[in-house]
Design an enzyme around this catalytic site. Structure first.
Site, mmCIF file in Angstrom:
data_model
loop_
_atom_site.group_PDB
_atom_site.id
_atom_site.type_symbol
_atom_site.label_atom_id
_atom_site.label_comp_id
_atom_site.label_asym_id
_atom_site.label_seq_id
_atom_site.Cartn_x
_atom_site.Cartn_y
_atom_site.Cartn_z
ATOM 1 N N ASP A 240 0.368 3.907 6.268
ATOM 2 C CA ASP A 240 0.682 3.456 4.909
ATOM 3 C C ASP A 240 0.465 4.559 3.887
ATOM 4 O OD1 ASP A 240 1.672 0.828 5.069
ATOM 5 O OD2 ASP A 240 -0.313 0.037 5.461
ATOM 6 N N GLY B 75 -9.437 21.133 19.266
ATOM 7 C CA GLY B 75 -9.076 22.376 18.593
ATOM 8 C C GLY B 75 -9.293 23.564 19.498
ATOM 9 N N GLY B 76 -9.346 24.736 18.902
ATOM 10 C CA GLY B 76 -9.524 25.948 19.686
ATOM 11 C C GLY B 76 -10.941 26.130 20.196
ATOM 12 N N ASN C 266 10.013 -0.370 -0.992
ATOM 13 C CA ASN C 266 9.629 -0.435 0.421
ATOM 14 C C ASN C 266 9.978 -1.809 0.985
ATOM 15 O OD1 ASN C 266 7.602 -1.752 -1.008
ATOM 16 N ND2 ASN C 266 5.911 -0.856 0.138
ATOM 17 N N ASN D 287 13.025 -11.522 -12.930
ATOM 18 C CA ASN D 287 13.616 -12.465 -11.978
ATOM 19 C C ASN D 287 15.001 -11.943 -11.615
ATOM 20 O OD1 ASN D 287 14.617 -14.572 -10.501
ATOM 21 N ND2 ASN D 287 14.698 -16.033 -12.206
ATOM 22 N N TYR E 298 3.819 -2.497 10.414
ATOM 23 C CA TYR E 298 2.553 -2.540 9.706
ATOM 24 C C TYR E 298 1.759 -1.314 10.141
ATOM 25 C CZ TYR E 298 3.398 -7.310 8.096
ATOM 26 O OH TYR E 298 3.922 -8.406 7.475
ATOM 27 N N GLU E 299 0.677 -1.058 9.439
ATOM 28 C CA GLU E 299 -0.128 0.129 9.719
ATOM 29 C C GLU E 299 -0.413 0.329 11.208
ATOM 30 O OE1 GLU E 299 -2.231 3.520 9.409
ATOM 31 O OE2 GLU E 299 -1.401 2.583 7.624
ATOM 32 N N GLN F 167 0.777 -1.238 0.000
ATOM 33 C CA GLN F 167 0.000 0.000 0.000
ATOM 34 C C GLN F 167 0.809 1.288 0.000
ATOM 35 O OE1 GLN F 167 -3.354 2.313 2.766
ATOM 36 N NE2 GLN F 167 -2.901 0.189 3.167
#
Length: 429
Positions: A178, A257-258, A105, A82, A148-149, A24
């Site tokens: 990923d 957040g704000g 990767n 190959n 992995y993720e 991925q």
């Protein structure tokens, strides 16, 4: 797909990428480059990218190539090589000479063990951009760890701030480890190409690590970590108390957040019948009036009081929204300039008129197994994107074309290399 015409007038036309990535993260990155006009050559072992068959789709009892592969490999050409054969290495080395970028990767040291450390690649092509995705980078205490993720999310800080404060940490539904790393790598590649153009044609090494990328995407949470100042400050917009904490807690749907924010239920109260709204300070008086309270209600109008009493505040908002669907609330609140949006299921997202207008759910035509849909290009250029999205290539579909047109080998050379096992595994004994 066949020998589709390569675009010549796009943002990355003329850039050739040898894409040795799989699964991925890397394919996400190279597909973005392909959609910007780069010639992306998917370099696969004769057995193919594992995702061609992973989570395969079955139609009428027939196993089809996986959507996992199809959705990440549009507008690429495929060559099978190959690498354990001398003929395959001959093809590989010629591709290195003819490409601007090589992407991988693999785990640490894979190309080195095959006889191609970075120094060898740079010797073959001094202008080559060598781009890699690693779990934790090529150096450091974790450089040999597998990633992995969920592991990247765990070790990059995302899991610790996601979920119920009274429950276990939770992974994000978005694959920020990923696909997020793939986007970061694409930026690095484009920057390296620009640098090469303006610095004498010299290539370089580009690396994106999954843990690093998750940290970058969690930047706001690290902002809050600094705000805690070693446990002496309060994160007022968080529902659970944070005074005294030295880490950012999980806080369910608090906005972080704000301004305070939350997911609010709407009728008919299905699993995704919610809006997410932010109680932005300038429009709070308008909101209070809309839900039947006084615009200057002292419990909610002042920001400090609203933060302190937010549990009660959301109850009042929910009493209002329970009478309407999420689309009705969204329409009304946006009329009043109150930041708000419906929680959309995947089914709703892919049929959403705005998503379709933005071409973010796009039909890919021409695959031998039939047309399919994929997520579109998230970056819009007024000039430079490809005009057509082609389906993912068949395994080794462009072996002959790439060998001749890119490597510059003759038909006789192609036949010689084919006979010598450049593109296939030797038969089992």
């Amino acid at each position: 797909m066949g020998n589709y015409p390569l675009p010549t007038d796009k943002a990355l036309s003329g850039v050739r990428v040898l894409d040795m990535t799989h699964v991925q993260a890397g394919p996400t990155s190279s597909q973005l480059l392909a959609w910007l006009g780069a010639d992306v050559i998917k370099f696969e072992a004769p057995t193919g990218d594992i995702t061609r068959q992973q989570l395969a789709h079955v139609v009428d009892g027939k196993r089809q190539e996986s959507f996992y592969f199809k959705m990440l490999n549009a507008n690429k050409r495929s060559i099978t090589v190959n690498m354990k054969s001398k003929a395959g290495q001959e093809v590989f080395e010629q591709l290195i000479r003819k490409c601007d970028v090589i992407m991988d990767n693999f785990g640490p040291g894979v190309l080195t063990r095959l006889g191609y450390p970075d120094e060898k690649l740079q010797e073959l092509n001094p202008g080559l951009v060598i781009a890699s995705i690693k779990g934790f980078g090529s150096s450091g205490p974790y450089s040999d760890y597998k990633a992995y993720e969920p592991i990247a999310q765990a070790m990059g800080g995302s899991m610790s701030v996601t979920g119920d404060p009274n429950g276990p940490p939770t992974i994000s539904g978005a694959f920020i480890g990923d696909s997020g790393t793939g986007v970061h790598l694409a930026l690095g590649i484009v920057a390296a190409i620009y640098h090469r153009t303006h610095n004498g044609g010299k290539g370089q090494i580009v690396e994106a690590a999954m843990q690093d990328s998750v940290m970058n995407l969690c930047r706001v949470k690290f902002r809050d970590h600094l705000r805690l100042l070693g446990g002496t400050a309060e994160l007022a917009e968080y529902g659970p108390p944070t005074l005294g904490l030295t880490y950012v807690p999980r806080a369910l749907n608090d906005s972080g957040g704000g301004h305070i924010g939350n997911a609010i239920p709407c009728k008919p109260f299905g699993p995704n019948d919610y809006i997410y709204m932010v109680a932005q300070a300038p429009v709070v008086p308008v909101l209070l009036k809309e839900i039947g309270l006084e615009p200057d209600d002292e419990r909610f109008a002042p920001a400090a009081a609203r933060n302190k009493n937010q549990h009660e505040f959301w109850k009042y908002v929910s009493e209002y929204t329970k009478n309407y669907t999420k689309q009705e609330v969204t329409a009304r609140f946006n009329e009043l300039d109150i930041p708000c949006g419906p929680v959309l299921s995947t089914e709703e997202v892919v049929a959403d008129p705005h998503v379709l207008h933005r071409e973010m759910w796009t039909k890919i035509e021409g695959h031998p197994e039939g047309d399919y849909y994929t997520v579109g290009m998230p970056v819009k250029l007024s000039l430079g994107e490809v005009d057509k999205k082609y389906p993912s290539p068949g395994l080794g579909e462009h072996n002959e074309q790439i060998t001749k047109d890119v490597c510059g080998f003759s038909e006789a050379d192609f036949n010689r290399l084919k006979e010598a096992g450049a593109y296939t595994l030797p038969p089992k004994k």
